[in-house]
Enzyme design. Structure first.
Site, mmCIF file in Angstrom:
data_model
loop_
_atom_site.group_PDB
_atom_site.id
_atom_site.type_symbol
_atom_site.label_atom_id
_atom_site.label_comp_id
_atom_site.label_asym_id
_atom_site.label_seq_id
_atom_site.Cartn_x
_atom_site.Cartn_y
_atom_site.Cartn_z
ATOM 1 N N LYS A 193 17.221 22.389 -4.626
ATOM 2 C CA LYS A 193 18.224 23.885 -4.284
ATOM 3 C C LYS A 193 16.407 23.080 -2.937
ATOM 4 O O LYS A 193 15.628 23.368 -2.296
ATOM 5 C CB LYS A 193 17.505 24.173 -4.763
ATOM 6 C CG LYS A 193 16.796 25.544 -3.344
ATOM 7 C CD LYS A 193 18.387 25.371 -2.797
ATOM 8 C CE LYS A 193 17.871 26.806 -1.561
ATOM 9 N NZ LYS A 193 16.578 26.602 -0.150
ATOM 10 N N GLU A 269 3.929 23.067 -6.657
ATOM 11 C CA GLU A 269 2.803 22.394 -5.479
ATOM 12 C C GLU A 269 2.385 23.335 -4.004
ATOM 13 O O GLU A 269 3.717 23.794 -3.877
ATOM 14 C CB GLU A 269 3.314 20.879 -5.210
ATOM 15 C CG GLU A 269 2.178 20.220 -3.798
ATOM 16 C CD GLU A 269 2.391 20.032 -2.700
ATOM 17 O OE1 GLU A 269 1.539 21.420 -2.745
ATOM 18 O OE2 GLU A 269 3.007 20.295 -1.709
ATOM 19 N N CYS A 303 1.126 20.510 3.535
ATOM 20 C CA CYS A 303 0.186 21.361 2.657
ATOM 21 C C CYS A 303 -0.765 20.674 2.659
ATOM 22 O O CYS A 303 -2.626 21.322 2.389
ATOM 23 C CB CYS A 303 0.157 22.020 1.920
ATOM 24 S SG CYS A 303 1.963 19.802 0.948
ATOM 25 N N GLU A 400 -2.520 29.493 6.165
ATOM 26 C CA GLU A 400 -2.337 27.802 6.019
ATOM 27 C C GLU A 400 -1.874 27.442 7.822
ATOM 28 O O GLU A 400 -0.389 28.410 8.263
ATOM 29 C CB GLU A 400 -1.263 27.670 5.380
ATOM 30 C CG GLU A 400 -1.354 25.688 5.163
ATOM 31 C CD GLU A 400 -0.742 25.424 3.555
ATOM 32 O OE1 GLU A 400 -0.847 24.492 3.582
ATOM 33 O OE2 GLU A 400 -0.120 26.181 3.208
#
Length: 496
Positions: A193, A269, A303, A400
């Site tokens: 997906k 993750e 990330c 982030e």
């Protein structure tokens, strides 16, 4: 751009970019199919906001059809010889390499990343197929005598089963191959997906895998804007035994709760907030080189991107000045244009978030040595930015950023640097620059991160275990550990 389900048997034009025949349908059971309700969604060019393609929008019904196909193919693929699975993955590596230019161009179009970043990603992504083609034959077991001497302990490993793989938009090829590679090597079948911002690369990968010899149903690709609905439906199907997700910690928490209903094996993750520590004894030129890689790879939309820069007081001003100089020289523009080093961010929400974080930091007393303002005009661009005098409680240090912004904070002692670096719920990666190897190793051990770049601005490697601690995730991808995440351990007590 038209849709085509055909593939080039020579492997020289599988992407369809040059012919205008990009794959835009779902890929289920080895065939391109329309969504069950006929729905489609727009994929946009981040440099212009214009429509690139209209892609089939998968439904819950389509999701279950994908599970049907994966389950039907499961027994045959699990029984295939490890060498056979490995050779198919090796062929996929070769086909990715043969189509590298087109794949890079496609990623630049739908993701916005500059061509040098896109080319680097294709090479990195292909390596996961090559690495796991070699690992496919290494799912070794164990045989030993029980301590009491009463029997033998035999340990074997078996495919976990049907896997749902959910990938983000920032590395549309590498995040797919990092999951598909070990799953196929282990003998699992998958439903990928992809993010709705970047489904075209995932569909092109399906063509490549088909051409490499992957049997129908072993790999299925399900673009969908109703992500929560379709993923939930699959997680509540008893035939699905594995979820591997890369994305935000917020979404990861939701998926962990969903997976708990059927006790689905999970790998996560999740988000990062990487500190970049520069000590006064560091080679400053090397630290700047590393900072540019750690911060500006993929324009900061990673990330693993350095999110917070902590510099020891004696060199902080010099480091900031020189970093700003380098950042200000970067060429910003459409990612597909040769010579561009920083493309647009992926969408309006992304650039708005970055702009809000920078404006908030400046309002709290920070100063921008370069950048700091969203430009006018089309596209979702934001200039490379260096902030100094950042307040310790600024949101830009907590969130982030996912953009080309480097906030710099000064520290006085090693203990303070470690305390600041660890003051986050995340623990994916950290970077340390120092000329003292003993200090570097000591600090690396103290940092609460699953990965540390010691005098290096790049940690990602298909041969290394990638993953975090705390709320940055569960499990590891890459390395030998990456395939173990797709295997179940069986113990057989036997006495002969």
């Amino acid at each position: 751009m038209s849709d085509s389900s055909s593939t080039d048997p020579t492997g020289t034009d599988l992407v369809g970019l040059r012919t205008g025949a990009l794959p835009t349908d779902l890929y289920i059971g080895g065939a391109a199919v329309a969504a069950s309700d006929g729905g489609r969604f727009d994929v946009l060019d981040p440099a212009t906001g214009e429509i690139l393609a209209k892609v089939a929008d998968g439904t819950v019904r389509d999701a279950i059809a994908a599970v049907d196909a994966a389950h039907a193919a499961g027994a045959g693929w699990a029984a295939a010889a490890p060498r056979e699975r490995g050779e198919i993955l090796r062929r996929a590596f070769e086909l990715m390499s043969a189509n590298a230019g087109d794949l890079a161009q496609l990623m630049s179009l739908e993701n916005g990343k500059a061509l040098p970043d896109a080319r680097g990603e294709v090479a990195y992504a292909a390596e996961f197929f090559r690495w796991f083609s070699e690992e496919a034959v290494r799912a070794s077991g164990e045989l030993k005598t029980a301590p009491a001497g009463t029997n033998r302990i035999m340990v074997t490993h078996h495919p976990v089963g049907v896997c749902v793989l959910v990938t983000p938009w920032n590395f549309p090829a590498a995040m797919a191959t990092r999951k598909i590679g070990p799953a196929l090597a282990a003998g699992c079948t998958v439903i990928l997906k992809p993010a709705s911002d970047t489904p075209l690369t995932a569909l092109a990968m399906a063509r490549i895998l088909e051409a490499a010899g992957v049997p129908p149903g072993v790999v299925n690709v399900l673009p969908a804007t109703r992500s929560g609905e379709v993923v939930s439906a699959m997680l509540h199907d008893d035939r699905v035994r594995k979820l591997s997700f890369t994305g935000s910690t917020q979404v990861g928490r939701i998926l962990l709760k969903e997976a708990a209903d059927n006790v689905v094996n999970t790998s996560m993750e999740l988000g990062g907030n990487a500190p970049f520590l520069v000590f006064a004894d560091a080679d400053l030129e090397a630290a700047l080189d590393g900072a540019m890689i750690a911060k500006m790879r993929n324009a900061g939309e990673a990330c693993t991107a350095a999110n917070r820069f902590y510099c020891e007081a004696p060199i902080a001003a010099e480091f900031a000045r020189r970093l700003a100089g380098r950042m200000s020289e970067l060429v910003v523009g459409p990612g597909t244009r040769e010579g561009v080093q920083v493309g647009p961010l992926v969408n309006e929400a992304g650039v708005e978030k970055v702009d809000t974080l920078v404006r908030g930091a400046v309002a709290a007393g920070a100063s921008a040595l370069t950048g700091g303002h969203r430009p006018d005009g089309d596209g979702w661009f934001y200039p490379p930015t260096v902030l100094v005098d950042v307040a310790p409680d600024a949101e830009v240090l907590k969130e982030e950023i996912f953009g080309p912004v480097a906030p710099i904070v000064t520290f006085g002692t090693e203990d303070e640097a470690v305390r600041l670096a660890n003051a986050t719920e995340f623990g994916l990666v950290a970077y340390v620059y120092t000329g003292d190897l003993a200090r570097g190793l000591r600090v690396s051990e103290r940092l609460e991160a699953g990965m540390v770049g010691l005098n290096r601005g790049l940690v990602s490697d298909p041969a290394a275990p990638f993953g975090g601690v705390k709320q940055s995730g569960i499990g590891r991808e890459g390395g030998h550990e990456g395939m173990l995440d797709y295997l179940e351990t069986k113990y057989i007590a036997v006495d002969w």
